[in-house]
Design a protein around this motif. Structure first.
Motif, mmCIF file in Angstrom:
data_model
loop_
_atom_site.group_PDB
_atom_site.id
_atom_site.type_symbol
_atom_site.label_atom_id
_atom_site.label_comp_id
_atom_site.label_asym_id
_atom_site.label_seq_id
_atom_site.Cartn_x
_atom_site.Cartn_y
_atom_site.Cartn_z
ATOM 1 N N SER A 159 -18.932 -31.026 -21.770
ATOM 2 C CA SER A 159 -18.284 -29.849 -21.190
ATOM 3 C C SER A 159 -16.940 -29.654 -21.868
ATOM 4 C CB SER A 159 -18.093 -29.997 -19.672
ATOM 5 O OG SER A 159 -17.165 -31.023 -19.377
ATOM 6 N N GLU A 160 -16.378 -28.475 -21.670
ATOM 7 C CA GLU A 160 -15.064 -28.178 -22.223
ATOM 8 C C GLU A 160 -14.393 -27.147 -21.338
ATOM 9 O OE1 GLU A 160 -15.859 -26.608 -26.090
ATOM 10 O OE2 GLU A 160 -16.471 -24.623 -25.331
ATOM 11 N N GLY A 161 -13.084 -27.005 -21.493
ATOM 12 C CA GLY A 161 -12.370 -26.032 -20.681
ATOM 13 C C GLY A 161 -10.891 -26.050 -20.990
ATOM 14 N N GLU A 162 -10.125 -25.484 -20.060
ATOM 15 C CA GLU A 162 -8.684 -25.339 -20.230
ATOM 16 C C GLU A 162 -7.968 -25.831 -18.984
ATOM 17 O OE1 GLU A 162 -5.380 -21.734 -20.772
ATOM 18 O OE2 GLU A 162 -7.516 -21.359 -21.148
ATOM 19 N N ILE A 163 -6.820 -26.456 -19.163
ATOM 20 C CA ILE A 163 -5.969 -26.852 -18.038
ATOM 21 C C ILE A 163 -5.207 -25.609 -17.581
ATOM 22 C CG2 ILE A 163 -4.192 -28.417 -17.222
ATOM 23 C CD1 ILE A 163 -6.801 -29.768 -18.174
ATOM 24 N N LEU A 164 -5.494 -25.129 -16.377
ATOM 25 C CA LEU A 164 -4.908 -23.880 -15.876
ATOM 26 C C LEU A 164 -3.633 -24.119 -15.077
ATOM 27 C CD1 LEU A 164 -8.219 -22.168 -14.731
ATOM 28 C CD2 LEU A 164 -7.043 -21.929 -16.918
ATOM 29 N N GLU A 165 -3.632 -25.180 -14.254
ATOM 30 C CA GLU A 165 -2.453 -25.548 -13.466
ATOM 31 C C GLU A 165 -2.397 -27.067 -13.400
ATOM 32 O OE1 GLU A 165 -2.053 -23.760 -9.565
ATOM 33 O OE2 GLU A 165 -3.393 -22.116 -10.144
ATOM 34 N N ARG A 171 -1.928 -31.326 -7.465
ATOM 35 C CA ARG A 171 -2.877 -30.243 -7.724
ATOM 36 C C ARG A 171 -3.188 -30.145 -9.222
ATOM 37 N NH1 ARG A 171 -4.530 -25.198 -5.482
ATOM 38 N NH2 ARG A 171 -4.549 -23.476 -6.974
ATOM 39 N N LEU A 172 -4.486 -30.003 -9.508
ATOM 40 C CA LEU A 172 -4.954 -29.808 -10.871
ATOM 41 C C LEU A 172 -6.024 -28.729 -10.848
ATOM 42 C CD1 LEU A 172 -5.356 -30.610 -13.891
ATOM 43 C CD2 LEU A 172 -6.996 -32.331 -13.084
ATOM 44 N N VAL A 173 -5.863 -27.716 -11.701
ATOM 45 C CA VAL A 173 -6.857 -26.648 -11.808
ATOM 46 C C VAL A 173 -7.315 -26.573 -13.256
ATOM 47 C CG1 VAL A 173 -7.383 -24.219 -11.392
ATOM 48 C CG2 VAL A 173 -5.654 -25.374 -9.980
ATOM 49 N N GLN A 174 -8.620 -26.564 -13.448
ATOM 50 C CA GLN A 174 -9.166 -26.524 -14.792
ATOM 51 C C GLN A 174 -10.380 -25.597 -14.836
ATOM 52 O OE1 GLN A 174 -10.350 -30.950 -13.971
ATOM 53 N NE2 GLN A 174 -11.504 -30.325 -15.783
ATOM 54 N N SER A 175 -10.552 -24.903 -15.941
ATOM 55 C CA SER A 175 -11.797 -24.171 -16.149
ATOM 56 C C SER A 175 -12.830 -25.157 -16.672
ATOM 57 C CB SER A 175 -11.595 -23.015 -17.127
ATOM 58 O OG SER A 175 -11.231 -23.505 -18.404
ATOM 59 N N GLY A 188 -21.884 -19.882 -18.414
ATOM 60 C CA GLY A 188 -20.514 -19.482 -18.691
ATOM 61 C C GLY A 188 -19.493 -20.400 -18.047
ATOM 62 N N THR A 189 -18.325 -19.850 -17.736
ATOM 63 C CA THR A 189 -17.190 -20.648 -17.277
ATOM 64 C C THR A 189 -16.988 -20.549 -15.777
ATOM 65 O OG1 THR A 189 -16.081 -20.313 -19.402
ATOM 66 C CG2 THR A 189 -14.704 -21.022 -17.561
ATOM 67 N N SER A 190 -16.757 -21.700 -15.142
ATOM 68 C CA SER A 190 -16.395 -21.763 -13.725
ATOM 69 C C SER A 190 -15.049 -22.458 -13.610
ATOM 70 C CB SER A 190 -17.477 -22.489 -12.912
ATOM 71 O OG SER A 190 -17.691 -23.795 -13.415
ATOM 72 N N ARG A 191 -14.599 -22.695 -12.386
ATOM 73 C CA ARG A 191 -13.261 -23.271 -12.176
ATOM 74 C C ARG A 191 -13.339 -24.428 -11.182
ATOM 75 N NH1 ARG A 191 -8.805 -19.332 -9.686
ATOM 76 N NH2 ARG A 191 -10.237 -19.527 -7.917
ATOM 77 N N ILE A 192 -12.555 -25.474 -11.460
ATOM 78 C CA ILE A 192 -12.504 -26.654 -10.595
ATOM 79 C C ILE A 192 -11.053 -26.896 -10.182
ATOM 80 C CG2 ILE A 192 -12.937 -29.135 -10.416
ATOM 81 C CD1 ILE A 192 -15.033 -28.733 -12.685
ATOM 82 N N THR A 193 -10.822 -27.028 -8.882
ATOM 83 C CA THR A 193 -9.479 -27.290 -8.356
ATOM 84 C C THR A 193 -9.488 -28.611 -7.595
ATOM 85 O OG1 THR A 193 -9.030 -24.918 -8.119
ATOM 86 C CG2 THR A 193 -7.618 -26.436 -6.886
ATOM 87 N N TRP A 194 -8.605 -29.526 -8.002
ATOM 88 C CA TRP A 194 -8.418 -30.806 -7.317
ATOM 89 C C TRP A 194 -7.121 -30.708 -6.511
ATOM 90 C CZ3 TRP A 194 -11.663 -35.081 -9.033
ATOM 91 C CH2 TRP A 194 -12.431 -34.794 -10.172
ATOM 92 N N LEU A 205 -8.690 -35.769 -0.531
ATOM 93 C CA LEU A 205 -8.966 -35.104 -1.795
ATOM 94 C C LEU A 205 -9.937 -33.969 -1.539
ATOM 95 C CD1 LEU A 205 -8.905 -34.849 -4.889
ATOM 96 C CD2 LEU A 205 -10.760 -36.541 -4.971
ATOM 97 N N THR A 206 -9.539 -32.763 -1.908
ATOM 98 C CA THR A 206 -10.400 -31.590 -1.783
ATOM 99 C C THR A 206 -10.689 -31.055 -3.174
ATOM 100 O OG1 THR A 206 -9.369 -31.031 0.342
ATOM 101 C CG2 THR A 206 -10.683 -29.318 -0.732
ATOM 102 N N VAL A 207 -11.961 -30.946 -3.494
ATOM 103 C CA VAL A 207 -12.385 -30.378 -4.772
ATOM 104 C C VAL A 207 -13.089 -29.055 -4.490
ATOM 105 C CG1 VAL A 207 -13.867 -30.653 -6.792
ATOM 106 C CG2 VAL A 207 -12.605 -32.620 -5.898
#
Length: 250
Positions: A159-165, A171-175, A188-194, A205-207
């Protein structure tokens, strides 16, 4: 664990979970319409399910939405079911996952650790490999930076993506764009928030895995209960889960 068993013992509460399994992210009014009991009765059952960690609520404008949280059930599976009936239980779990078509999934778990140690377990590549199927992550953890998820036994990036926050250790948000097969790559692309919140001597911990296409391939989000179970097991015991799904690529 006792709270989970107690919550599951009531047929109405099990029916509420079934209803959220059918359609995740429902309001109280929508759930109330499905049951021949009072609104107050539905509220009491939902409260007990939330206290047991079996559902998570989120505000969307003026509405309060209820989401099924399968992580506690996964923990019961790992502790009580896996060693007795893994083959058929895994089949049922796979069937459950195939039937779900959410646009947003929320997973919540409590881990007895510190925010700093939990953050390290999420962002350290070596530690990640202990609970995410042996996979490693390559990035410098800066906003705007890209990352790749790899495995020594895989032919290419998984997988691959971008660090958004990024806000350590909260808090960590990544595509995320899955690459392990043509079927998931097409999603396509989704988003994951830790999100990490300290609660007494533990962390909640909420994902949140969102921006999913309606009817998205269940491989994108179906592994989260096992991943979070493995994370909890590693941080609290120093051991690695040995259930079949957790041994992928090993």
């Amino acid at each position: 664990m006792d709270a989970v068993f107690k919550a599951l013992a009531d047929p109405t509460r099990r029916a509420l979970l079934d209803e959220l399994f059918r359609e995740d992210g429902q309001t109280l009014s929508a759930l109330e319409a499905q049951f021949d009991i009072t609104r107050f009765g539905v509220m009491k059952h939902l409260k007990q399910l939330e206290e047991a960690g079996l559902l998570v609520t989120r505000r969307r404008g003026r509405e309060k939405l209820h989401f099924l949280n399968p992580v506690p059930i996964r923990l019961i599976h790992d502790r009580w079911v896996g060693k007795y009936a893994e083959p058929w239980a895994a089949g049922l779990s796979e069937l459950k996952t195939r039937l779900e078509t959410p646009m947003e999934k929320i997973f919540e778990i409590y881990i007895r650790t510190t925010p700093a140690r939990l953050w390290e377990a999420i962002t350290d590549s070596e530690t990640r490999s202990k609970y995410i199927f042996g996979n490693r992550i390559e990035t410098d953890w800066q906003v705007g930076s890209t990352y790749r998820m790899t495995n020594p036994k895989a032919d290419g990036p998984l997988s691959e993506g971008e660090i958004l926050e990024i806000d350590p250790p909260r808090r960590l948000v990544q595509s995320m764009r899955a690459l392990w097969g043509e079927d998931v790559e097409a999603e396509g692309t989704s988003r994951i928030t830790w999100e990490i919140e300290q609660v007494a001597d533990s962390c909640r911990l909420t994902v949140t895995h969102d921006q999913l296409r309606e009817g998205a391939n269940d491989q994108l989000y179906g592994g989260w209960p096992m991943i979070l179970s493995g994370l909890k097991t590693w941080l609290e015991t120093g051991e690695v889960l040995t259930t079949p799904g957790s041994l992928m690529y090993t």
